[in-house]
Design an enzyme around this catalytic site. Structure first.
Site, PDB file in Angstrom:
ATOM      1  N   LYS A 144       7.981  -1.540  11.084  1.00 41.26           N
ATOM      2  CA  LYS A 144       7.196  -0.706  11.977  1.00 41.26           C
ATOM      3  C   LYS A 144       6.323   0.256  11.179  1.00 41.26           C
ATOM      4  O   LYS A 144       6.746   0.621  10.088  1.00 41.26           O
ATOM      5  CB  LYS A 144       8.074   0.088  12.945  1.00 41.26           C
ATOM      6  CG  LYS A 144       9.355   0.693  12.418  1.00 41.26           C
ATOM      7  CD  LYS A 144       9.412   1.738  11.364  1.00 41.26           C
ATOM      8  CE  LYS A 144       8.659   2.995  11.385  1.00 41.26           C
ATOM      9  NZ  LYS A 144       8.957   3.881  10.231  1.00 41.26           N
ATOM     10  N   TYR A 229       9.397   6.231  16.746  1.00 41.20           N
ATOM     11  CA  TYR A 229      10.771   6.184  17.271  1.00 41.20           C
ATOM     12  C   TYR A 229      10.850   6.912  18.608  1.00 41.20           C
ATOM     13  O   TYR A 229      11.587   6.507  19.502  1.00 41.20           O
ATOM     14  CB  TYR A 229      11.747   6.840  16.290  1.00 41.20           C
ATOM     15  CG  TYR A 229      11.993   6.022  15.047  1.00 41.20           C
ATOM     16  CD1 TYR A 229      12.976   5.035  15.033  1.00 41.20           C
ATOM     17  CD2 TYR A 229      11.258   6.227  13.894  1.00 41.20           C
ATOM     18  CE1 TYR A 229      13.205   4.275  13.897  1.00 41.20           C
ATOM     19  CE2 TYR A 229      11.478   5.477  12.751  1.00 41.20           C
ATOM     20  CZ  TYR A 229      12.455   4.500  12.762  1.00 41.20           C
ATOM     21  OH  TYR A 229      12.669   3.746  11.633  1.00 41.20           O
TER      22      TYR A 229
HETATM   23  P1  NDP Z   1       8.365   2.309  -0.313  1.00 36.15           P
HETATM   24  O1  NDP Z   1       7.194   3.043  -0.822  1.00 36.15           O
HETATM   25  O2  NDP Z   1       9.707   2.770  -0.755  1.00 36.15           O
HETATM   26  O3  NDP Z   1       8.228   0.759  -0.713  1.00 36.15           O
HETATM   27  C1  NDP Z   1       7.099   0.010  -0.443  1.00 36.15           C
HETATM   28  C2  NDP Z   1       7.027  -1.148  -1.426  1.00 36.15           C
HETATM   29  O4  NDP Z   1       5.869  -1.907  -1.131  1.00 36.15           O
HETATM   30  C3  NDP Z   1       6.853  -0.734  -2.887  1.00 36.15           C
HETATM   31  O5  NDP Z   1       8.059  -0.452  -3.543  1.00 36.15           O
HETATM   32  C4  NDP Z   1       6.174  -1.934  -3.470  1.00 36.15           C
HETATM   33  O6  NDP Z   1       7.139  -2.934  -3.743  1.00 36.15           O
HETATM   34  C5  NDP Z   1       5.323  -2.468  -2.321  1.00 36.15           C
HETATM   35  N1  NDP Z   1       3.905  -2.126  -2.440  1.00 36.15           N
HETATM   36  C6  NDP Z   1       2.907  -3.014  -2.575  1.00 36.15           C
HETATM   37  N2  NDP Z   1       1.721  -2.411  -2.644  1.00 36.15           N
HETATM   38  C7  NDP Z   1       1.966  -1.091  -2.568  1.00 36.15           C
HETATM   39  C8  NDP Z   1       1.126   0.056  -2.610  1.00 36.15           C
HETATM   40  N3  NDP Z   1      -0.215  -0.034  -2.710  1.00 36.15           N
HETATM   41  N4  NDP Z   1       1.698   1.274  -2.548  1.00 36.15           N
HETATM   42  C9  NDP Z   1       3.031   1.401  -2.414  1.00 36.15           C
HETATM   43  N5  NDP Z   1       3.874   0.344  -2.370  1.00 36.15           N
HETATM   44  C10 NDP Z   1       3.352  -0.892  -2.455  1.00 36.15           C
HETATM   45  O7  NDP Z   1       8.261   2.289   1.261  1.00 36.15           O
HETATM   46  P2  NDP Z   1       9.443   2.058   2.317  1.00 36.15           P
HETATM   47  O8  NDP Z   1      10.347   1.000   1.830  1.00 36.15           O
HETATM   48  O9  NDP Z   1      10.030   3.345   2.690  1.00 36.15           O
HETATM   49  O10 NDP Z   1       8.609   1.546   3.581  1.00 36.15           O
HETATM   50  C11 NDP Z   1       8.088   0.229   3.678  1.00 36.15           C
HETATM   51  C12 NDP Z   1       7.886  -0.129   5.142  1.00 36.15           C
HETATM   52  O11 NDP Z   1       9.136  -0.075   5.816  1.00 36.15           O
HETATM   53  C13 NDP Z   1       6.957   0.809   5.916  1.00 36.15           C
HETATM   54  O12 NDP Z   1       6.179   0.081   6.818  1.00 36.15           O
HETATM   55  C14 NDP Z   1       7.905   1.741   6.665  1.00 36.15           C
HETATM   56  O13 NDP Z   1       7.354   2.232   7.873  1.00 36.15           O
HETATM   57  C15 NDP Z   1       9.068   0.792   6.940  1.00 36.15           C
HETATM   58  N6  NDP Z   1      10.352   1.513   7.037  1.00 36.15           N
HETATM   59  C16 NDP Z   1      11.130   1.267   8.123  1.00 36.15           C
HETATM   60  C17 NDP Z   1      12.318   1.899   8.276  1.00 36.15           C
HETATM   61  C18 NDP Z   1      13.171   1.592   9.450  1.00 36.15           C
HETATM   62  O14 NDP Z   1      14.178   2.282   9.642  1.00 36.15           O
HETATM   63  N7  NDP Z   1      12.870   0.577  10.245  1.00 36.15           N
HETATM   64  C19 NDP Z   1      12.783   2.900   7.310  1.00 36.15           C
HETATM   65  C20 NDP Z   1      11.910   3.046   6.165  1.00 36.15           C
HETATM   66  C21 NDP Z   1      10.729   2.376   6.056  1.00 36.15           C
HETATM   67  P3  NDP Z   1       7.057  -3.883  -5.042  1.00 36.15           P
HETATM   68  O15 NDP Z   1       7.093  -2.922  -6.196  1.00 36.15           O
HETATM   69  O16 NDP Z   1       8.243  -4.724  -4.926  1.00 36.15           O
HETATM   70  O17 NDP Z   1       5.776  -4.640  -4.947  1.00 36.15           O
END
Ligand code: NDP
Length: 374
Positions: A144, A229
């Protein structure tokens, strides 16, 4: 004991491989072990999930939850950060053939181990990676908010239809007992009609450089991340979808962090029966509640949206539900829908509805006008 021995042997072999030592017999044992694990899970009828984007949510919640799921398992990863690969490989026993980057992602279509792609990337990247996932012929779960525009949601839904596969959105609370109870109490009017509905979610955001504070990647501030949410909570507790909205941006008291996105906002949804449901989201204060004031008393959750420790209250006393692993429950429910090739409750259509509502909230906030929602 046996498990520990296997684990330490794997750790030893991994250390050797990191040290650049080539021992063909030993590495093939490791590869065989990985292959067997994948084959075993497949044999058990589980669907293989590939997580796309190995950040906080994928690593902190989804991957551990996939060790507890009954209908799906962690089969592969897609990452743009090579240094994450050895850590994930070792921790989750992922074979090399199931490890992808953003360039070779599309070739996942040739990998029968992967049945579901789970997109856990920054918000603005969801649409592209979901559409490419469907082009690869896989089912897709998208985090989301589903996308930043309704037009993108339409493209994602069309891609799912074309592929004949299911699109689900990572709405974990749609499967969570306390939130399911709010749905039941509200929609079956156990305490009569709801007269007032309020929802709020906020926390103090940290790192000022993170993508959540960048408009092009996040699409907005706490509305996109947390307000969604409250939008969900209002819709599932009332069983209605808003028809109009007004909204106001809060003051920027921590100006250096909020150059591109709002720090906080409040909005008022007009529901089809005339009820006004108020929402609030913030990156500058802590709040976490979903509250309905009905004819015969109040029922609420606080906290309402966390991964655990949820607490609920009704006019009859505290709710008595166990806190479950929300992500495991969500992914199992979605995998089962995919096995039956039926839409999950948290469908692409629901994701689209929420993107439409969020867009209307932002329009109301920007114009100061009441915005009708068609
Ligand atoms: P993070 O920043 O922790 O992780 C995002 C990952 O995306 C990075 O680690 C990286 O992985 C990859 N990535 C690729 N391009 C980019 C970029 N330009 N900038 C940053 N990251 C990039 O985010 P979250 O894990 O917290 O969130 C990811 C998604 O999950 C969002 O859409 C958020 O809304 C959703 N979310 C949902 C939750 C829920 O409870 N349903 C809770 C938390 C988040 P890599 O290094 O492997 O390429």
């Amino acid at each position: 004991m046996e498990h520990n021995t296997t684990k330490s042997r794997r750790a030893f072999l991994y250390q050797l491989s990191l040290a650049g030592l080539s021992i063909p017999l030993a590495s093939s044992t490791f590869a065989d072990e990985q292959k067997q694990t994948t084959m075993q899970q497949k044999k058990e009828g589980k669907l293989g999930i590939a997580l796309v984007g190995l950040g906080g949510y994928a690593g902190g919640q989804l991957a551990p939850a996939l060790q507890q799921t009954e209908h799906c398992y962690l089969a592969g990863i897609v990452t743009g950060t090579p240094s994450k690969i050895p850590v994930w490989k070792e921790k989750y026993n992922i074979p090399d053939k199931n490890i992808y980057n953003y360039d070779n992602y599309d070739s996942i279509k040739d990998n029968p181990d992967i049945d579901i792609i789970y997109v856990v990337l920054p918000n603005s990247m969801h649409a592209e990676y979901v559409i490419r996932g469907f082009a690869a012929g896989k089912h897709v779960i998208c985090e989301k908010p589903m996308a930043l525009t309704v037009a993108d949601c339409d493209k994602m839904i069309a891609a799912a239809k074309k592929a004949g596969k299911q699109l689900s959105v990572g709405y974990r609370l749609q499967f969570e007992p306390h939130n399911l109870e709010m749905m039941r109490l509200g929609t079956t009017k156990v305490y009569g009609d709801i007269k007032k509905m309020t929802a709020g979610f906020g926390f103090m955001i940290g790192d000022p450089t993170q993508w959540r504070l960048k408009k092009d990647l996040a699409g907005g501030g706490p509305m996109q991340d947390l307000g969604i949410y409250c939008v969900q909570g209002i819709c599932y507790t009332t069983g209605m979808v808003p028809v109009a909205v007004t909204a106001q941006e809060g003051p920027k008291t921590i100006a250096d962090k909020f150059k591109e996105v709002e720090q906080s906002l409040k909005w008022q949804f007009e529901m089809p029966n005339g009820l006004v449901a108020e929402g609030e989201a913030s990156y500058g204060s802590n709040m976490n509640f979903l509250r309905a004031e009905a004819e015969k008393g109040m029922f609420e959750l606080s906290p309402a949206y966390n991964y655990g420790g949820l607490r609920g209250k009704t006019p009859e006393g505290p709710m008595n539900f166990t806190n479950i692993n929300q992500q495991a429950k969500q992914m199992d429910a979605m995998a089962l829908s995919m096995i039956k090739n039926q839409p999950s409750i948290a469908s692409g259509e629901m994701g689209r509805r929420d993107v439409k509502l969020i867009t209307a909230v932002y329009e109301a906030m920007a114009t100061g006008k009441k915005i009708k929602i068609q």
